[in-house]
Design a protein around this motif. Structure first.
Motif, PDB file in Angstrom:
ATOM      1  N   PRO A 114      -5.789  19.981  27.613  1.00 44.16           N
ATOM      2  CA  PRO A 114      -5.995  20.249  26.177  1.00 44.16           C
ATOM      3  C   PRO A 114      -7.485  20.250  25.881  1.00 44.16           C
ATOM      4  CG  PRO A 114      -5.243  17.991  26.529  1.00 44.16           C
ATOM      5  CD  PRO A 114      -5.145  18.672  27.855  1.00 44.16           C
ATOM      6  N   ILE A 115      -7.892  21.048  24.888  1.00 40.99           N
ATOM      7  CA  ILE A 115      -9.304  21.090  24.536  1.00 40.99           C
ATOM      8  C   ILE A 115      -9.659  19.804  23.794  1.00 40.99           C
ATOM      9  CG2 ILE A 115      -9.263  23.602  24.421  1.00 40.99           C
ATOM     10  CD1 ILE A 115      -9.468  23.318  21.351  1.00 40.99           C
ATOM     11  N   PRO A 116     -10.947  19.433  23.731  1.00 42.64           N
ATOM     12  CA  PRO A 116     -11.315  18.178  23.077  1.00 42.64           C
ATOM     13  C   PRO A 116     -11.141  18.224  21.568  1.00 42.64           C
ATOM     14  CG  PRO A 116     -13.274  19.392  23.746  1.00 42.64           C
ATOM     15  CD  PRO A 116     -12.105  20.111  24.339  1.00 42.64           C
ATOM     16  N   ASP A 117     -10.919  17.049  20.979  1.00 39.33           N
ATOM     17  CA  ASP A 117     -10.858  16.940  19.522  1.00 39.33           C
ATOM     18  C   ASP A 117     -12.249  17.154  18.935  1.00 39.33           C
ATOM     19  OD1 ASP A 117      -8.160  16.320  19.634  1.00 39.33           O
ATOM     20  OD2 ASP A 117      -8.530  14.158  19.797  1.00 39.33           O
ATOM     21  N   GLY A 118     -12.294  17.567  17.682  1.00 37.18           N
ATOM     22  CA  GLY A 118     -13.559  17.698  16.983  1.00 37.18           C
ATOM     23  C   GLY A 118     -14.160  19.082  17.021  1.00 37.18           C
TER      24      GLY A 118
END
Length: 558
Positions: A321-325
């Motif tokens: 999954p891509i990073p949060d933010g």
């Protein structure tokens, strides 16, 4: 090799011979009926051959039998030399790039699966295969695109013949048909950017899309053409090569569970070579760390010497999954390969394929709402002394993203902030119009604009009072100096050249909260101010008496 055509009379005659029927149930239609549908007036191709392949689609389950099948393919290449029996050919044409699973089950003989992309030259176009000795199920799990036609052979091992069940299940790589899906089957995509820098022959220092160096063997399902940077030179002139592959910008605003996935392969790295995965929204940038097994904002290597010693030409998969933010409406991904800077020890290259950056479409796309904006500092109705500065902090949020925040003082535009934090008159900022304020009433208005052009605003009023005192401030010429104790310890301040007298000393946070208040007296002009514990941050020190008022920002570090 037998002919792929039979006279139509022979085909029709076989209809009356029940014992010779080769039933092949698919969508309640037999193979023989499918053959009649495709018959010509003069002659017809044999069902299950390259000229008349059976068709199989996502979700199909087909019962078949090699009894009566032909041996038209005698060579699949060096990895499938024992597959020289009869075969039946299935044609696959997807409508969207998918993760596809083929299962060959209910075997009565030792049968195998081979997937290739050209029926005219199967020996040179094999993508993958599966053969388990015996009657165990054969399973192929791979990624296929929608731009190419594929062929699947059910082949007898060492001339074995028997019945089978073949199923095909598909999961779209991007469930919403949006995002990026690229298999490099058709060469270099026009919307990507591929760069190379370094030294040596351009024959080595270039991306390739027309060779299968990184896609040879049964361990590499999927595309035969990878995006590969090959660097096979071991001379001083071929060092320090850096290759990057940059995706186009993708907007996944109305999506969730966004993931980045691709297959990769490479030769053995030297002690200096490394690769990086970089994802950015143009404001924030993250790097994937193999050591942390997570994303980080610190430039970090993904693979490097010591953790990348895989066998050359072996397919591996990155899926995270891509990073949060991140602002998912403005995403780009960069894959970087650096062969190091060691003489006579270059890297051996890096390749990747079956790239996808996508997520699940939200069931109901969120309504585009106006941003929410408010003043954090100062509060509405705040009162300041003559000569004070007016530091301003604003909070702005949106269900998309904030494009900019603009500040107005008494109707006059002050300045625009484009990135968080949204501050004015902070340390190292000019904003002179907010410093050394004279007595009067001030109206502050802030306007936030989001990525869709929607706006919201907030307004507060601040009063600056005239105390009748002499004002000394940060911009005036005066000799009072304030220093912190050695090594920036936060428990003491030293005040020098302070006129003799008694003062009310106060320390305020930038939000206007009074943190310290005490009375001090000095006869020598110097004073040691003992502080209570304060968190690391910026504060305002104010000294007041009947003669004058003095203020200065101080930095507390723990």
């Amino acid at each position: 090799m037998k002919s792929n055509f039979k006279p139509i009379s022979r085909l029709l005659l076989s209809l009356s011979i029940f014992s010779c029927l080769h039933l092949h149930a698919k969508n309640e239609k037999t193979i023989l009926e499918a053959a009649i549908d495709n018959a010509t007036f003069a002659q017809a191709a044999t069902p299950g051959t390259c000229d008349l392949p059976f068709e199989i689609s996502c979700g199909d389950t087909i019962n078949g039998d090699l009894a009566g099948a032909e041996n038209n393919i005698t060579n699949y290449g060096r990895f499938f030399e024992t597959l020289d029996g009869v075969e039946e050919i299935y044609k696959i044409q997807l409508t969207e790039a998918s993760d596809v699973t083929f299962v060959l089950s209910n075997l009565t003989a030792d049968l195998e699966l081979v997937l290739f992309s050209s029926c005219s030259t199967p020996e040179g176009s094999v993508l993958t295969g599966r053969f388990t000795i015996g009657l165990s199920d054969e399973v192929l799990d791979l990624k296929l695109d929608a731009e190419n036609t594929y062929y699947l052979a059910v082949e007898g091992h060492d001339n074995e013949i028997g019945s089978y069940t073949l199923s095909m299940d598909c999961t779209p790589l991007c469930a919403s048909s949006s995002g990026i899906v690229e298999t490099f089957e058709n060469g270099v995509p026009s919307d990507w950017t591929f760069n190379v820098s370094g030294t040596g022959s351009p024959d080595f220092r270039r991306w390739r899309f027309d060779e299968t160096t990184f896609a040879v063997g049964v361990n590499n399902p999927g595309s035969g053409n990878w995006a590969s940077f090959e660097d096979f030179s071991f001379t001083q002139n071929e060092i320090n090569n850096i290759a990057t592959a940059i995706t186009p910008t993708v907007d996944l605003s109305n999506h969730e569970n966004v993931r980045l996935a691709f297959d990769f392969a490479f030769g053995l790295f030297n002690t200096a070579a490394f690769t990086r995965i970089i994802i950015s929204d143009s404001v924030r940038t993250f790097y994937y760390s193999r050591d942390l097994q997570n994303w980080t904002t610190t430039p970090t290597n993904w693979l490097q010497f010591g953790n990348s010693q895989f066998i050359n030409d072996t397919d591996n998969t990155f899926d995270q999954p891509i990073p949060d933010g991140l602002d998912i409406s403005n995403l780009t991904v960069t894959l970087l390969y650096n062969d190091g800077n060691l003489i006579n020890d270059s890297g051996l290259g890096f390749g990747f394929d079956n790239f996808s950056l996508c997520g699940d479409a939200t069931s109901t796309p969120p309504t585009n709402t106006n941003p929410v904006v408010s003043f954090t500092t100062p509060i509405d109705g705040a009162s300041l002394s003559n000569g004070s500065d007016l530091p301003i902090v604003v909070n702005a949020t949106d269900n998309g993203s904030i494009s900019n925040v603009r500040l107005f003082l008494n109707g006059t535009f002050v300045r625009q902030e484009n990135f968080f934090p949204y501050e004015w008159a902070a340390p190292n900022q000019q904003d002179n119009v907010l410093r050394n304020l004279i007595p009067g009433n001030y109206t502050l208005r802030v306007v936030a604009t989001d990525n869709e052009g929607n706006t919201s605003e907030d307004t507060i009023n601040v009063t600056v009072t005239n105390t009748g005192s002499k004002i000394l401030n940060l911009n005036s010429e005066q000799s009072i100096t304030i220093t912190t104790s050695p090594d920036l310890v936060s428990d003491q301040l030293f005040i020098e050249n302070l006129p003799t007298g008694t003062y009310n000393a106060s320390i305020f946070s930038l939000e206007g909260s009074k943190m310290v208040s005490k009375s001090i007296a000095t006869e020598s002009g110097n004073y040691q101010f003992d502080l209570p514990f304060l968190s690391t941050g910026i504060y305002i020190l104010r000294l007041d008496n009947s003669e004058f008022s003095f203020s200065k920002k101080i930095v507390v570090r723990n």
